[in-house]
Design a protein around this motif. Structure first.
Motif, PDB file in Angstrom:
ATOM      1  N   GLU A  42      99.670 -17.335 -21.632  1.00 43.49           N
ATOM      2  CA  GLU A  42      99.324 -16.556 -20.437  1.00 43.49           C
ATOM      3  C   GLU A  42      98.122 -15.630 -20.638  1.00 43.49           C
ATOM      4  O   GLU A  42      97.298 -15.477 -19.748  1.00 43.49           O
ATOM      5  CB  GLU A  42     100.536 -15.764 -19.933  1.00 43.49           C
ATOM      6  CG  GLU A  42     101.579 -16.641 -19.263  1.00 43.49           C
ATOM      7  CD  GLU A  42     101.015 -17.532 -18.154  1.00 43.49           C
ATOM      8  OE1 GLU A  42     100.285 -17.037 -17.277  1.00 43.49           O
ATOM      9  OE2 GLU A  42     101.310 -18.743 -18.172  1.00 43.49           O
ATOM     10  N   SER A  43      98.007 -14.989 -21.803  1.00 37.42           N
ATOM     11  CA  SER A  43      96.875 -14.081 -22.012  1.00 37.42           C
ATOM     12  C   SER A  43      95.556 -14.862 -22.056  1.00 37.42           C
ATOM     13  O   SER A  43      94.537 -14.389 -21.547  1.00 37.42           O
ATOM     14  CB  SER A  43      97.064 -13.225 -23.266  1.00 37.42           C
ATOM     15  OG  SER A  43      97.083 -14.036 -24.421  1.00 37.42           O
ATOM     16  N   THR A  44      95.569 -16.056 -22.624  1.00 37.35           N
ATOM     17  CA  THR A  44      94.356 -16.883 -22.641  1.00 37.35           C
ATOM     18  C   THR A  44      94.020 -17.335 -21.221  1.00 37.35           C
ATOM     19  O   THR A  44      92.856 -17.304 -20.813  1.00 37.35           O
ATOM     20  CB  THR A  44      94.541 -18.101 -23.576  1.00 37.35           C
ATOM     21  OG1 THR A  44      94.855 -17.623 -24.890  1.00 37.35           O
ATOM     22  CG2 THR A  44      93.298 -18.964 -23.627  1.00 37.35           C
ATOM     23  N   ARG A  45      95.018 -17.725 -20.450  1.00 36.94           N
ATOM     24  CA  ARG A  45      94.790 -18.125 -19.052  1.00 36.94           C
ATOM     25  C   ARG A  45      94.179 -16.969 -18.253  1.00 36.94           C
ATOM     26  O   ARG A  45      93.267 -17.169 -17.455  1.00 36.94           O
ATOM     27  CB  ARG A  45      96.101 -18.541 -18.386  1.00 36.94           C
ATOM     28  CG  ARG A  45      96.605 -19.874 -18.814  1.00 36.94           C
ATOM     29  CD  ARG A  45      97.905 -20.241 -18.086  1.00 36.94           C
ATOM     30  NE  ARG A  45      98.509 -21.381 -18.707  1.00 36.94           N
ATOM     31  CZ  ARG A  45      98.075 -22.628 -18.591  1.00 36.94           C
ATOM     32  NH1 ARG A  45      97.030 -22.876 -17.844  1.00 36.94           N
ATOM     33  NH2 ARG A  45      98.672 -23.616 -19.205  1.00 36.94           N
ATOM     34  N   LYS A  46      94.690 -15.772 -18.479  1.00 35.75           N
ATOM     35  CA  LYS A  46      94.181 -14.599 -17.753  1.00 35.75           C
ATOM     36  C   LYS A  46      92.714 -14.350 -18.107  1.00 35.75           C
ATOM     37  O   LYS A  46      91.888 -14.097 -17.230  1.00 35.75           O
ATOM     38  CB  LYS A  46      95.038 -13.372 -18.079  1.00 35.75           C
ATOM     39  CG  LYS A  46      94.672 -12.145 -17.298  1.00 35.75           C
ATOM     40  CD  LYS A  46      95.626 -11.001 -17.598  1.00 35.75           C
ATOM     41  CE  LYS A  46      95.208  -9.772 -16.814  1.00 35.75           C
ATOM     42  NZ  LYS A  46      96.090  -8.635 -17.075  1.00 35.75           N
ATOM     43  N   ALA A  47      92.384 -14.444 -19.386  1.00 32.70           N
ATOM     44  CA  ALA A  47      90.995 -14.239 -19.818  1.00 32.70           C
ATOM     45  C   ALA A  47      90.079 -15.333 -19.253  1.00 32.70           C
ATOM     46  O   ALA A  47      88.957 -15.050 -18.818  1.00 32.70           O
ATOM     47  CB  ALA A  47      90.921 -14.209 -21.344  1.00 32.70           C
ATOM     48  N   LEU A  48      90.563 -16.568 -19.239  1.00 30.50           N
ATOM     49  CA  LEU A  48      89.764 -17.665 -18.671  1.00 30.50           C
ATOM     50  C   LEU A  48      89.569 -17.486 -17.170  1.00 30.50           C
ATOM     51  O   LEU A  48      88.499 -17.791 -16.634  1.00 30.50           O
ATOM     52  CB  LEU A  48      90.422 -19.012 -18.965  1.00 30.50           C
ATOM     53  CG  LEU A  48      90.297 -19.497 -20.405  1.00 30.50           C
ATOM     54  CD1 LEU A  48      91.282 -20.635 -20.675  1.00 30.50           C
ATOM     55  CD2 LEU A  48      88.873 -19.926 -20.718  1.00 30.50           C
ATOM     56  N   SER A  49      90.584 -16.977 -16.489  1.00 26.87           N
ATOM     57  CA  SER A  49      90.465 -16.710 -15.054  1.00 26.87           C
ATOM     58  C   SER A  49      89.353 -15.710 -14.782  1.00 26.87           C
ATOM     59  O   SER A  49      88.618 -15.835 -13.803  1.00 26.87           O
ATOM     60  CB  SER A  49      91.781 -16.182 -14.484  1.00 26.87           C
ATOM     61  OG  SER A  49      92.762 -17.175 -14.530  1.00 26.87           O
ATOM     62  N   ALA A  50      89.209 -14.721 -15.665  1.00 28.42           N
ATOM     63  CA  ALA A  50      88.125 -13.746 -15.514  1.00 28.42           C
ATOM     64  C   ALA A  50      86.769 -14.431 -15.667  1.00 28.42           C
ATOM     65  O   ALA A  50      85.808 -14.091 -14.960  1.00 28.42           O
ATOM     66  CB  ALA A  50      88.287 -12.618 -16.530  1.00 28.42           C
ATOM     67  N   TRP A  51      86.673 -15.400 -16.569  1.00 25.33           N
ATOM     68  CA  TRP A  51      85.415 -16.141 -16.739  1.00 25.33           C
ATOM     69  C   TRP A  51      85.059 -16.923 -15.483  1.00 25.33           C
ATOM     70  O   TRP A  51      83.888 -17.162 -15.198  1.00 25.33           O
ATOM     71  CB  TRP A  51      85.537 -17.107 -17.913  1.00 25.33           C
ATOM     72  CG  TRP A  51      85.308 -16.512 -19.258  1.00 25.33           C
ATOM     73  CD1 TRP A  51      85.520 -15.222 -19.655  1.00 25.33           C
ATOM     74  CD2 TRP A  51      84.828 -17.211 -20.408  1.00 25.33           C
ATOM     75  NE1 TRP A  51      85.224 -15.078 -20.976  1.00 25.33           N
ATOM     76  CE2 TRP A  51      84.793 -16.281 -21.463  1.00 25.33           C
ATOM     77  CE3 TRP A  51      84.463 -18.522 -20.647  1.00 25.33           C
ATOM     78  CZ2 TRP A  51      84.368 -16.631 -22.743  1.00 25.33           C
ATOM     79  CZ3 TRP A  51      84.044 -18.878 -21.924  1.00 25.33           C
ATOM     80  CH2 TRP A  51      83.990 -17.931 -22.953  1.00 25.33           C
TER      81      TRP A  51
END
Length: 175
Positions: free
Chosen positions: A15-24
């Motif tokens: 989930e934390s990686t998904r959240k960071a990718l969503s910001a990208w």
């Protein structure tokens, strides 16, 4: 089981990686991939008989790999398919070994998969995109330890058709 399923093997972000990718994704144009669909495809199998799912699920256990530290520090664009993506400047040898190990097991089992292009590990951020100049983005560190067999379904809504990815089987990779 009867019928066929559209399947692929992938590394599935936490989930934390998904959240960071969503910001990208704010830095790219086009139709954004929903956060729950973000992944790195290892092998696209295409249409497979539903009866093959148990054997394909067992393949997850036959692929040897520890968790892989990935540093997502690059954005790119595939002009031929109009896809904006996230990836790595340096692909860790462990990721290449995981891909080759999976390819070996698939070959041993005579299971075909899409080999048209060489392995280019990436995470699709947006489709129908145009080349986008990106600002400095903070690199994302991903402890990739979730190997998944995924079904790809097409769902229809008022805005058209959209892929929906449903994990069918999964395995946590070693530390």
């Amino acid at each position: 089981m009867t019928g066929s399923l559209r399947l692929f093997f992938a590394l599935w972000p936490d989930e934390s990686t998904r959240k960071a990718l969503s910001a990208w994704q704010s830095a790219v144009s086009g139709r954004k991939v929903p956060p729950e669909n973000l992944h790195i495809t290892l092998a696209f199998l295409g249409e497979q008989p539903a009866s093959a799912v148990p054997e394909l699920s067992r393949i997850l256990e036959q692929v040897s790999s520890d968790a892989i530290g990935l540093k997502l520090d690059r954005m790119g664009y595939f002009s031929h398919s109009r896809i904006s993506w996230a990836g790595m400047k340096a692909i860790p040898p462990e990721l290449t070994q995981l891909y080759k190990g999976l390819a070996t097991v698939l070959a041993e089992k005579s299971i075909s998969y899409d080999r048209r292009n060489r392995f280019k590990p990436h995470i699709t951020l947006a489709r129908h995109s145009s080349r986008t100049e990106t600002a400095d983005l903070k690199p994302i560190t991903w402890h990739a330890n979730h190997l998944v067999l995924v079904e790809s379904r097409i769902r229809q809504d008022k805005k058209g058709s959209h892929p929906q990815y449903i994990p069918v089987a999964e395995r946590m990779l070693g530390n």
